[in-house]
Design an enzyme around this catalytic site. Structure first.
Site, short mmCIF file in Angstrom:
data_model
loop_
_atom_site.label_atom_id
_atom_site.label_comp_id
_atom_site.label_asym_id
_atom_site.label_seq_id
_atom_site.Cartn_x
_atom_site.Cartn_y
_atom_site.Cartn_z
CD GLU A 162 -3.02 -1.11 2.21
OE1 GLU A 162 -2.97 -0.22 3.07
OE2 GLU A 162 -3.96 -1.92 2.14
CD GLU A 348 -3.84 -6.09 3.85
OE1 GLU A 348 -4.67 -5.30 4.35
OE2 GLU A 348 -2.63 -5.89 3.85
C1 BGC Z 1 -3.28 -2.72 5.81
C2 BGC Z 1 -3.37 -3.56 7.06
C3 BGC Z 1 -4.50 -3.07 7.92
C4 BGC Z 1 -5.78 -3.25 7.15
C5 BGC Z 1 -7.04 -2.82 7.88
C6 BGC Z 1 -4.61 -2.38 5.21
O1 BGC Z 1 -4.61 -1.03 4.87
O2 BGC Z 1 -2.41 -3.28 4.88
O3 BGC Z 1 -2.13 -3.52 7.70
O4 BGC Z 1 -4.57 -3.68 9.15
O5 BGC Z 1 -5.74 -2.49 5.98
O6 BGC Z 1 -7.03 -1.46 8.16
#
Ligand code: BGC
Length: 444
Positions: A162, A348
């Site tokens: 990110e 993610e």
């Molecule tokens: C990040 C994580 C974070 C998740 C939830 C992402 O932006 O890579 O480290 O915990 O979002 O906020």
């Protein structure tokens, strides 16, 4: 439904789970410093101990095994390897990741390693951090060392997690370490991070031609709040800021002209002293997509982007983020159309909810619904020919949610912060396990 060789996994990041912040020779990171400074973290906590994963990694890999995932995404803490950011290597730090990777492979779990998930060595920050091109050089040294050390066993490598957060959230909005509030600094950081990415990919190729490398971007569909021309303009600029500022350099070697000219007007001949962003456009093997929500914007004459975020009526997670599952499909299809073909991983996706431990159980049905709908929409993208190769749920377990501390819970496993950090499977962990085992379908 999903292809047979699909990777199903969960994701974590070093600072959020490891703890052991000053053990075995680890150096200080910008997150150690930021969290220790009063007032930066909403609940006043730090990642000093976090989930104590550094000491409990075998137990945590056993959780992965229990879930039945075939992949795991984690990040390496740079200051554990180079306590000063460069120069002397801390062997114990290397040994930790060596043992972690071996244990994963022993359990039949494929690692996806992220080199940088935000914990920059603090000594580099003293010299300007990512605004200084020396940091790019130090990153390359660090990346090369890991390629050499783990490249024989780790096939999938992500350079950065990110870059939008690394640059804008941390240097324009100041919500993340190092907590700077200056747009021009943020632009310089974005530039250097993109350059570091391109150079690391190139170096990786010469070192390990059979491995695969990519970058992880957090992407959002950006929608105008109305059909008016002004709102549509606002959405175009916001999309440049959120998404294309990174996508275009990585895939086309240039910044999006629409926003570049805005910044040029502000700062004169913007980026003229920087190395060309063409360097960022090194061929990658995959793009990692982190998807959480969408953004709705309308015209705002006062803002640089001529846009402001609009809060629409919708179901939201505990982070206040709109639940918008069709957005994952939209993003995957768009990337494939505009920047592909390129292998995609959802690196993610997940949600925070107010989980409560009652009689030893956590009945997080909202999370199950959330995941189900996002899995379905990913499948719809695959049906349209988008090469999605894997999906990593954020996160394996509750952990240090950056500026929110431990107040937000994203895990499939509940971490009992009052009882020796005990990991307890939530209902969603059971559901995911059954799904992976083909015991239930997404329609149920
Ligand atoms: C990040 C994580 C974070 C998740 C939830 C992402 O932006 O890579 O480290 O915990 O979002 O906020």
């Amino acid at each position: 439904m999903f292809p047979g060789d699909f990777l199903w996994g969960v994701a974590t990041a070093s600072y959020q789970i490891e703890g052991a912040y000053n053990e075995d020779g680890k150096g200080e990171s910008i997150w150690d410093r930021f969290a220790h400074a009063p007032g930066k973290i909403k609940d006043g906590t730090t990642g000093d101990v976090a989930c104590d994963h550094y000491h409990r990694y075998r137990e945590d890999i056993a959780l992965l095994k229990e879930l039945g995932v075939n992949a795991y995404r984690f990040s390496v803490s740079w200051p554990r390897i180079f306590p000063c950011g460069k120069g002397e290597v801390n062997q114990k730090g290397l040994d930790f990741y060596d043992a972690l990777v071996d244990e994963l492979l022993k359990q039949g779990i494929k690692p996806l390693l992220t080199l940088y998930h935000w914990d920059l060595p603090q000594p580099l920050q003293f010299h300007g951090g990512w605004t200084n091109t020396d940091t790019v050089q130090a990153f390359l040294e660090y990346a090369m060392l890991l390629f050499k050390k783990l490249g024989d066993r780790v096939e999938l490598w992500a350079t950065f997690n990110e870059p939008w957060c690394i640059s804008f959230l941390a240097h324009e909005l100041g919500e993340h370490a190092p907590g700077i509030k200056d747009l021009r600094t943020a632009l310089q950081v974005a530039h250097n991070v993109l350059v570091a990415h391109g150079k690391a990919v190139k170096a990786f190729r010469s070192e390990n031609p059979s491995g695969k490398t990519g970058i992880v971007l957090n992407l959002y569909p950006v929608h105008p709040s109305s059909e008016s021309e002004q709102d549509k303009e606002a959405a175009i600029l916001s999309d440049c800021y959120r998404n294309r500022w990174f996508l275009d350099p990585v895939f086309k070697g240039e910044y999006p002209q629409e926003l570049l000219s805005v910044y040029q007007k502000l700062y004169g001949d913007f980026a003229k002293d920087y190395e060309s962003i063409q360097v960022a456009c090194e061929k990658i093997d995959f793009l990692g997509v982190n998807y959480y929500s969408r953004e709705v914007v309308s015209h705002d004459p006062k803002s640089i982007l001529k846009s402001k975020t609009v809060k629409v009526e919708a179901k939201r997670t505990d982070m206040g983020w709109e639940i918008y599952p069709q957005g994952i499909q939209e993003i995957l299809v768009r990337i494939n159309r505009e920047y592909g073909p390129i292998d995609l991983y959802v690196t993610e996706n997940g949600a925070a909810f107010k989980d409560e431990l009652k009689d030893g159980e956590i009945r997080d049905y909202e999370r199950i619904d959330f995941l189900k709908e996002h899995f379905k929409n990913t499948y719809y993208a695959i049906q349209q020919g988008v090469p999605v190769k894997g999906y990593f749920v954020w996160s394996l377990m509750d952990n240090f949610e950056w500026a929110h501390g431990y107040s937000k819970r994203f895990g499939l496993f509940y971490v009992d912060y009052n009882d020796n950090l005990k990991r307890i499977p939530k209902e969603s962990a059971r559901w995911f396990k059954k799904f992976l085992n083909n015991e239930i379908s997404l329609e149920e």
